[in-house]
Write a protein that holds these residues in place. Structure first.
Motif, PDB file in Angstrom:
ATOM      1  N   MET A   1       0.918  -1.089  -0.074  1.00  0.00           N
ATOM      2  CA  MET A   1      -0.192  -0.131   0.030  1.00  0.00           C
ATOM      3  C   MET A   1       0.825   1.023  -0.046  1.00  0.00           C
ATOM      4  O   MET A   1       1.768   1.274   1.025  1.00  0.00           O
ATOM      5  CB  MET A   1      -0.884   0.020   1.365  1.00  0.00           C
ATOM      6  N   ASN A   2       0.604   2.120  -0.893  1.00  0.00           N
ATOM      7  CA  ASN A   2       1.626   3.462  -1.059  1.00  0.00           C
ATOM      8  C   ASN A   2       1.012   4.409  -0.277  1.00  0.00           C
ATOM      9  O   ASN A   2      -0.060   4.302   0.317  1.00  0.00           O
ATOM     10  CB  ASN A   2       1.732   3.791  -2.563  1.00  0.00           C
ATOM     11  N   TRP A   3       1.624   5.602  -0.220  1.00  0.00           N
ATOM     12  CA  TRP A   3       1.219   6.819   0.805  1.00  0.00           C
ATOM     13  C   TRP A   3      -0.013   7.405   0.342  1.00  0.00           C
ATOM     14  O   TRP A   3      -0.793   7.971   0.910  1.00  0.00           O
ATOM     15  CB  TRP A   3       2.290   7.695   0.874  1.00  0.00           C
ATOM     16  N   GLY A   4      -0.385   7.240  -0.760  1.00  0.00           N
ATOM     17  CA  GLY A   4      -1.709   7.832  -1.680  1.00  0.00           C
ATOM     18  C   GLY A   4      -2.961   7.146  -0.718  1.00  0.00           C
ATOM     19  O   GLY A   4      -4.006   7.750  -0.564  1.00  0.00           O
ATOM     20  N   TYR A   5      -2.963   5.756  -0.748  1.00  0.00           N
ATOM     21  CA  TYR A   5      -3.991   5.179  -0.017  1.00  0.00           C
ATOM     22  C   TYR A   5      -3.965   5.422   1.198  1.00  0.00           C
ATOM     23  O   TYR A   5      -5.042   5.468   1.955  1.00  0.00           O
ATOM     24  CB  TYR A   5      -3.647   3.658  -0.340  1.00  0.00           C
ATOM     25  N   LYS A   6      -2.930   5.593   2.041  1.00  0.00           N
ATOM     26  CA  LYS A   6      -3.014   5.927   3.624  1.00  0.00           C
ATOM     27  C   LYS A   6      -3.515   7.363   3.651  1.00  0.00           C
ATOM     28  O   LYS A   6      -4.279   7.632   4.685  1.00  0.00           O
ATOM     29  CB  LYS A   6      -1.602   5.933   3.877  1.00  0.00           C
ATOM     30  N   ILE A   7      -2.985   8.148   2.891  1.00  0.00           N
ATOM     31  CA  ILE A   7      -3.829   9.641   3.083  1.00  0.00           C
ATOM     32  C   ILE A   7      -5.241   9.377   2.590  1.00  0.00           C
ATOM     33  O   ILE A   7      -6.192  10.017   3.584  1.00  0.00           O
ATOM     34  CB  ILE A   7      -3.136  10.748   2.116  1.00  0.00           C
ATOM     35  N   LEU A   8      -5.743   8.645   1.771  1.00  0.00           N
ATOM     36  CA  LEU A   8      -7.158   8.448   1.354  1.00  0.00           C
ATOM     37  C   LEU A   8      -7.891   7.909   2.591  1.00  0.00           C
ATOM     38  O   LEU A   8      -9.067   8.445   2.983  1.00  0.00           O
ATOM     39  CB  LEU A   8      -7.337   7.550   0.154  1.00  0.00           C
ATOM     40  N   ILE A   9      -7.234   7.058   3.111  1.00  0.00           N
ATOM     41  CA  ILE A   9      -8.027   6.199   4.384  1.00  0.00           C
ATOM     42  C   ILE A   9      -7.998   7.162   5.665  1.00  0.00           C
ATOM     43  O   ILE A   9      -8.929   7.236   6.276  1.00  0.00           O
ATOM     44  CB  ILE A   9      -7.096   5.241   4.922  1.00  0.00           C
ATOM     45  N   VAL A  10      -7.074   8.054   5.712  1.00  0.00           N
ATOM     46  CA  VAL A  10      -6.958   9.150   6.903  1.00  0.00           C
ATOM     47  C   VAL A  10      -8.222  10.076   6.546  1.00  0.00           C
ATOM     48  O   VAL A  10      -8.945  10.469   7.649  1.00  0.00           O
ATOM     49  CB  VAL A  10      -5.586   9.928   6.934  1.00  0.00           C
ATOM     50  N   PHE A  11      -8.334  10.803   5.337  1.00  0.00           N
ATOM     51  CA  PHE A  11      -9.540  11.616   4.947  1.00  0.00           C
ATOM     52  C   PHE A  11     -10.738  10.709   5.342  1.00  0.00           C
ATOM     53  O   PHE A  11     -11.776  11.426   5.676  1.00  0.00           O
ATOM     54  CB  PHE A  11      -9.288  12.054   3.803  1.00  0.00           C
ATOM     55  N   ILE A  12     -10.925   9.503   4.887  1.00  0.00           N
ATOM     56  CA  ILE A  12     -12.098   8.906   5.060  1.00  0.00           C
ATOM     57  C   ILE A  12     -12.581   8.883   6.459  1.00  0.00           C
ATOM     58  O   ILE A  12     -13.813   8.920   7.114  1.00  0.00           O
ATOM     59  CB  ILE A  12     -12.144   7.346   4.247  1.00  0.00           C
ATOM     60  N   LEU A  13     -11.550   8.370   7.327  1.00  0.00           N
ATOM     61  CA  LEU A  13     -11.710   8.195   8.789  1.00  0.00           C
ATOM     62  C   LEU A  13     -12.163   9.680   9.413  1.00  0.00           C
ATOM     63  O   LEU A  13     -12.937   9.401  10.366  1.00  0.00           O
ATOM     64  CB  LEU A  13     -10.576   7.606   9.469  1.00  0.00           C
TER      65      LEU A  13
END
Length: 139
Positions: A1-13
């Motif tokens: 999982m790259n950093w783009g997905y991690k940022i997306l998950i943080v925004f969704i949470l």
């Protein structure tokens, strides 16, 4: 999982948390002390004057509790004459426990539930209004 997905998950949470907070804030019950607080505030100078008059009397407003009966004792200056007024048992944490009654019916106040109350006493003696406020714990 790259950093783009991690940022997306943080925004969704974060969005989910904000949505949950908005949901909780709309479902929280905020009770006002008085439903017509604005009109009461306009007449608050009468309460201040009544408190000053009550403080000038000899003695103080006192409560005694015997079982489920609550007895109010007004200052000595007002005992010998007819006094009219009302008593408000205000429970800060539960509006359903609030009770308002006249001075004449206070001695039979078996319906005041146990708890902490701010008791506001307003009485009329010889054409003058008096006010007092005390805390009371009903057992």
């Amino acid at each position: 999982m790259n950093w783009g997905y991690k940022i997306l998950i943080v925004f969704i949470l974060f969005g989910g948390m904000i949505g949950y907070m908005v949901y909780r804030s709309f479902n929280t019950n905020f009770e006002l002390v008085e439903s017509d607080y604005y009109n009461k505030e306009l007449r608050y100078q009468q309460v201040i004057d009544g408190t000053h008059r009550a403080n000038a009397l000899t003695g103080d407003v006192a409560f005694s509790q015997d079982g489920k009966h609550i007895t109010l004792q007004l200052p000595g200056d007002t005992v010998s004459t007819t006094v009219t007024g009302n008593v408000w048992f205000y429970c800060a944490y539960d509006a359903t426990r609030d009770k308002q009654m006249s001075l004449s019916s206070l001695t039979s106040s078996t319906d005041v539930l146990p708890g902490n109350y701010t008791v506001k006493v307003n009485w009329n003696h010889e054409g003058k209004e008096y006010c007092a406020e005390k805390t009371l714990t009903v057992h």
